[in-house]
Design a protein around this motif. Structure first.
Motif, mmCIF file in Angstrom:
data_model
loop_
_atom_site.group_PDB
_atom_site.id
_atom_site.type_symbol
_atom_site.label_atom_id
_atom_site.label_comp_id
_atom_site.label_asym_id
_atom_site.label_seq_id
_atom_site.Cartn_x
_atom_site.Cartn_y
_atom_site.Cartn_z
ATOM 1 N N ASN A 1 0.841 -1.201 0.000
ATOM 2 C CA ASN A 1 0.000 0.000 0.000
ATOM 3 C C ASN A 1 0.879 1.254 0.000
ATOM 4 N N SER A 2 0.486 2.195 -0.834
ATOM 5 C CA SER A 2 1.197 3.478 -0.902
ATOM 6 C C SER A 2 0.182 4.571 -1.164
ATOM 7 N N SER A 3 0.694 5.809 -1.273
ATOM 8 C CA SER A 3 -0.207 6.933 -1.535
ATOM 9 C C SER A 3 -0.883 6.807 -2.886
ATOM 10 N N ASP A 4 -0.278 6.099 -3.807
ATOM 11 C CA ASP A 4 -0.857 5.894 -5.132
ATOM 12 C C ASP A 4 -1.677 4.610 -5.216
ATOM 13 N N GLY A 5 -1.955 3.998 -4.074
ATOM 14 C CA GLY A 5 -2.670 2.727 -4.061
ATOM 15 C C GLY A 5 -1.713 1.566 -3.859
ATOM 16 N N CYS A 6 -2.111 0.417 -4.323
ATOM 17 C CA CYS A 6 -1.286 -0.789 -4.178
ATOM 18 C C CYS A 6 -0.321 -0.874 -5.351
ATOM 19 N N VAL A 7 0.957 -0.918 -5.047
ATOM 20 C CA VAL A 7 1.987 -0.965 -6.086
ATOM 21 C C VAL A 7 2.787 -2.255 -5.922
ATOM 22 N N ASP A 8 3.390 -2.716 -7.017
ATOM 23 C CA ASP A 8 4.137 -3.973 -7.040
ATOM 24 C C ASP A 8 5.365 -3.916 -6.142
ATOM 25 N N ILE A 9 5.629 -5.014 -5.457
ATOM 26 C CA ILE A 9 6.836 -5.163 -4.643
ATOM 27 C C ILE A 9 7.902 -5.841 -5.493
ATOM 28 N N CYS B 1 16.374 -17.567 -4.686
ATOM 29 C CA CYS B 1 16.330 -18.509 -5.798
ATOM 30 C C CYS B 1 17.457 -19.539 -5.746
ATOM 31 N N GLY B 2 18.240 -19.537 -4.710
ATOM 32 C CA GLY B 2 19.337 -20.470 -4.622
ATOM 33 C C GLY B 2 20.551 -19.988 -5.369
ATOM 34 N N GLU B 3 21.654 -20.700 -5.155
ATOM 35 C CA GLU B 3 22.910 -20.274 -5.766
ATOM 36 C C GLU B 3 22.879 -20.391 -7.278
ATOM 37 N N GLN B 4 22.116 -21.321 -7.812
ATOM 38 C CA GLN B 4 22.107 -21.557 -9.253
ATOM 39 C C GLN B 4 20.809 -21.075 -9.891
ATOM 40 N N GLY B 5 20.156 -20.077 -9.275
ATOM 41 C CA GLY B 5 18.928 -19.538 -9.828
ATOM 42 C C GLY B 5 18.983 -18.030 -9.928
ATOM 43 N N ALA B 6 18.372 -17.473 -10.970
ATOM 44 C CA ALA B 6 18.322 -16.025 -11.177
ATOM 45 C C ALA B 6 16.909 -15.537 -10.929
ATOM 46 N N CYS B 7 16.780 -14.485 -10.103
ATOM 47 C CA CYS B 7 15.470 -13.954 -9.734
ATOM 48 C C CYS B 7 15.027 -12.923 -10.772
ATOM 49 N N GLU B 8 13.812 -13.040 -11.257
ATOM 50 C CA GLU B 8 13.225 -12.080 -12.190
ATOM 51 C C GLU B 8 11.887 -11.621 -11.625
ATOM 52 N N ASN B 9 11.739 -10.280 -11.506
ATOM 53 C CA ASN B 9 10.515 -9.721 -10.933
ATOM 54 C C ASN B 9 9.416 -9.635 -11.985
ATOM 55 N N ILE B 10 8.191 -9.952 -11.561
ATOM 56 C CA ILE B 10 7.001 -9.766 -12.388
ATOM 57 C C ILE B 10 5.952 -9.096 -11.523
ATOM 58 N N SER C 1 4.690 -10.677 -8.206
ATOM 59 C CA SER C 1 5.410 -11.891 -7.828
ATOM 60 C C SER C 1 6.807 -11.856 -8.437
ATOM 61 N N TYR C 2 7.412 -13.034 -8.499
ATOM 62 C CA TYR C 2 8.724 -13.204 -9.114
ATOM 63 C C TYR C 2 8.840 -14.658 -9.514
ATOM 64 N N TRP C 3 9.820 -15.002 -10.324
ATOM 65 C CA TRP C 3 10.085 -16.402 -10.619
ATOM 66 C C TRP C 3 11.579 -16.612 -10.744
ATOM 67 N N CYS C 4 11.937 -17.839 -10.405
ATOM 68 C CA CYS C 4 13.354 -18.199 -10.388
ATOM 69 C C CYS C 4 13.688 -18.959 -11.670
ATOM 70 N N LYS C 5 14.646 -18.448 -12.383
ATOM 71 C CA LYS C 5 15.117 -19.098 -13.593
ATOM 72 C C LYS C 5 16.352 -19.920 -13.243
ATOM 73 N N CYS C 6 16.214 -21.248 -13.413
ATOM 74 C CA CYS C 6 17.276 -22.165 -12.970
ATOM 75 C C CYS C 6 18.258 -22.444 -14.100
#
Length: 739
Positions: free
Chosen positions: A120-128, A142-151, A154-159
């Protein structure tokens, strides 16, 4: 004067009444007679009802619904009391909160709640941006052999290649070794079904660890688990697992497969039952390690542990898993791998072991299960639970908790029996693997005395049976159907005793032990089959009197053919039931023993029927004072010996049944004595107690003891008439139709 004042007051009152009556509705009169506006919102209690606001006007008022409410009659302004203002659901038609939140309607208003992944922010709900936040906290989500990508949200780990998050984009990447499912060598070459499992799991493993598809993998763990259990069922069919290497290959493959399949299951709890396998898997996911107890169970076993043990203390992959599997028929393939159990000797004698539960496997996501900080409790259900196997009632029986070791054998190391009863055993183990319960049968005390009695008695019986066979074969004066029956009964009993003496305890190799058990099955059934023929022959002799003989072909078909048919059918249905770890005899576990006891009980019942009729007919003949009493006496003697013979043989197997069920010591001695002296008792009843046989023995001995000259002179002095009379006399004893 007074009257003028009164008239003045009355006039004023009349004037006042006239003013009041002239004020319109919604006005009040004041002291000077003026009409002023009445504030209905103040003077009338709740003029508009709930959720409405009152507005005063000149001479009247009107009502309006509060914000967030509407009049169900469609009016904006109204003056009715309780104007029916109802709540307006602002969240119904559109989402006023924006894409990062969901609208929550309240009475007269609404609130916006941010979705997971938004703040929650002054502009409403914004992505974390979870990736940035994790980096600022120096947390590798994401572990040592994973790359974090924000969406958004959410986010997802690319292994990287060789790592996977099992299709769950939010858990760390774990290493995945697909070479575990290689089928180039080992048991997979001899087990086609195992090669199929390895190929299926290798393909699934490669798909999970493929970097080009990564999070796009849509795995169906439940479907994969179903395929695994069906393939395992095919392998668990009889005779597919014929050595310990094959068993180890199957167990390792199934356990490795469950570690790959478990994280792909969508539900937190999955249970699948197939024909020969049962699996129950529990999975917990989240950023924090799960805690609390775990209880899994099926028809054959139950598991009690906790999530701390299942998750372990190493790197947390974002999930924890625990699985309990049980296998049917596998205990038959591992019922001989008992190396390293010499510590369970009793009185210096090695016990005999038997698998007494289903084989079960426990699999957890924790990769380090060789030395657990907390013991795991596994309750195993016994395969059978006769009362005589209660360890409190039978000190010769004990239960041992074991696991399948890397050496391809059962080992008790690290597993302890907590408690046992007639149906279950609770095992506490400090490591995880595949488990089972062994039943240790300790040899009975005084085995030297039993062995000595058996050897001496059977030796005497074999000698006596040889004499019986020679007597019935060469003694001409007693030849006939009944003598033929006696001859083959003695042959079957001689072969059974000889095989019993030489091979009953030779449990190795397995093939030889099974052959010994099959031969004992055949010849002991033959003994009882010829006993049945003896009962039938006695019945025909008494009832038919004439033409009481039976053709030899019918005798052989019944005496040898029927036991052979029973043996063939039993061997086809349960070939593994021939030979046990203790004796080369029929197994008591799967009902195969009734292929012997069933026909024996049937024959004894039939013979009892025949003997009762025989005795009844004899009593009738004696009552009528039949002049040919000598023949009746002979039949009576035959009947008495046959009944005595049946009682001895039948009584022996009654005691034998109790002996194989771990009966008391006195039963063992009675069985041993009766079994070892059968031949001697048959010789006494059918030879020594027979007058004709004794005369033949006397004649034979006199021929041996008489000098040679005298024998020649006797032969030369024998006249034809005497020879004819002897021939006639012997002829009277040949053919039982003459009796």
């Amino acid at each position: 004067m007074g009257s003028r004042k009164e008239l003045l007051i009355l006039g004023l009152l009349c004037l006042l009444r006239k003013c009041v009556s002239n004020c319109s509705q919604g006005y009040n009169v004041i002291g000077n007679g003026q009409c002023i506006d009445m504030d209905e919102c103040e003077e009338i209690a709740d003029p508009c009802g709930k959720h409405a606001e009152c507005h005063n006007t000149k001479g009247s008022f009107y009502c309006q619904c509060q914000p967030g409410f509407m009049n169900i009659r469609g009016k904006i302004n109204f003056t009715e009391h309780n104007g029916q203002c109802l709540d307006v659901n602002e969240c119904n038609n559109s989402n006023p909160c924006g894409p990062g939140a969901y609208c929550n309607n309240t009475i007269g208003a609404y609130t916006c709640i941010c979705l997971p992944g938004y703040t929650n922010s002054s502009d409403g709900c914004v992505d974390i941006n979870e990736c940035n936040e994790a980096e600022s906290r120096k947390e590798d989500i994401c572990g040592e052999q994973g790359a974090c990508e924000n969406i958004n949200g959410s986010y997802w780990c690319k292994c990287q290649p060789g790592f996977t998050n099992f299709g769950n984009e939010k858990i760390p990447c774990s290493e995945l070794d697909c070479n575990t499912f290689s089928s180039n060598s080992g048991p997979a070459q001899s087990l086609g079904g195992l090669a199929d499992i390895l190929s299926m799991m290798r393909n699934s493993c490669l798909a999970l660890s493929n970097p080009t598809t990564g999070s796009e993998v849509k795995s169906d763990g439940k479907a994969l688990l179903t395929k695994l259990l069906k393939a395992t069922d095919a392998i668990l069919s009889p005779d597919h697992l014929d050595n310990s290497n094959s068993v180890s290959g199957l167990l390792d493959t199934v356990e490795n497969s469950i570690r790959v399949i478990g994280p792909q299951l969508k539900e937190n709890h999955t249970r699948i039952n197939d024909t020969k396998t049962e699996a129950e898997i529990a999975v917990q996911r989240g950023k924090n390690r799960p805690t609390g107890p775990i209880h899994l169970n099926n028809a054959n076993a139950s598991l009690d542990t906790d999530w701390t043990t299942a998750a372990g203390t190493g790197p947390y992959p974002g999930f924890a898993m625990a699985a309990l599997l049980s296998y049917k028929n596998l205990e038959r393939s591992v019922n001989e791998s008992f190396e390293g159990l010499s510590a369970y000797k009793k009185d210096g004698v090695d016990p005999s072991f038997q698998i007494f539960s289903r084989v079960v496997s426990v699999v957890v996501s924790n990769p380090h299960t060789q030395n657990l900080s907390r013991h795991v409790n596994i309750t195993l259900r016994h395969l059978e639970a006769p009362l005589l196997l209660d360890t409190e009632k039978s000190p010769n029986v004990s239960y041992i908790c074991v696991y399948w070791s890397e050496r391809g054998a059962w080992s008790p190391d690290g597993c302890y029996q907590q408690r046992s009863n007639t149906t279950h055993t609770v095992c506490s183990c400090e490591h995880l693997s595949s488990f089972a319960v062994l039943m240790a049968r300790h040899d009975m005390k005084h085995t030297f005395g039993l062995e000595l009695i058996t050897k001496i008695g059977l030796t005497i019986s074999l000698l006596c049976l040889i004499l019986c066979i020679l007597t019935f074969k060469f003694c001409r004066s007693i030849q006939g159907t009944r003598t033929t029956i006696h001859l083959h009964l003695c042959i079957c009993l001689f072969m059974a005793d000889l095989i019993f003496l030489a091979g009953i305890s030779q449990t190795k190799p397995v093939g030889g032990c099974r052959f010994v058990a099959a031969m004992l099955h055949f010849f002991f059934l033959g003994v009882f089959a010829w006993m049945l023929l003896e009962g039938v022959q006695l019945y025909r002799m008494v009832v038919l009197v004439f033409n009481a003989t039976i053709r030899p072909l019918y005798l052989y078909i019944t005496g040898y053919g029927a036991p052979l048919v029973i043996l063939i059918i039993s061997a086809i249905i349960r070939p593994e039931g021939y030979g046990t770890d203790q004796h080369c005899w029929l197994s008591l576990n799967d009902g195969l023993i009734w292929s012997f006891f069933g026909p024996v009980c049937f024959i004894i019942i039939l013979n009892v029927f025949f003997f009762i009729i025989t005795v009844w007919k004899l009593a009738q003949k004696f009552a009528t004072l039949n002049p040919d009493l000598s023949k009746l006496h002979k039949i009576r003697a035959f009947t008495v010996t046959a009944i005595a013979q049946m009682c001895i043989l039948g009584l022996m197997w009654v005691f034998g049944a109790f002996l194989f069920e771990e009966g008391p010591m006195v039963v063992a001695y009675v069985f041993t004595i009766l079994n070892s002296l059968q031949g001697a008792l048959v010789f006494i009843m059918h030879c020594l107690l027979s007058k004709q046989v004794r005369e033949e023995y006397s004649h034979f001995l006199s021929c041996i003891c008489t000098p040679q000259k005298k024998r020649y002179s006797d032969l030369s002095s024998t006249n034809p008439s005497s020879s004819q009379s002897q021939a006639s006399g012997s002829g009277q004893h040949t053919g039982e139709s003459q009796i």
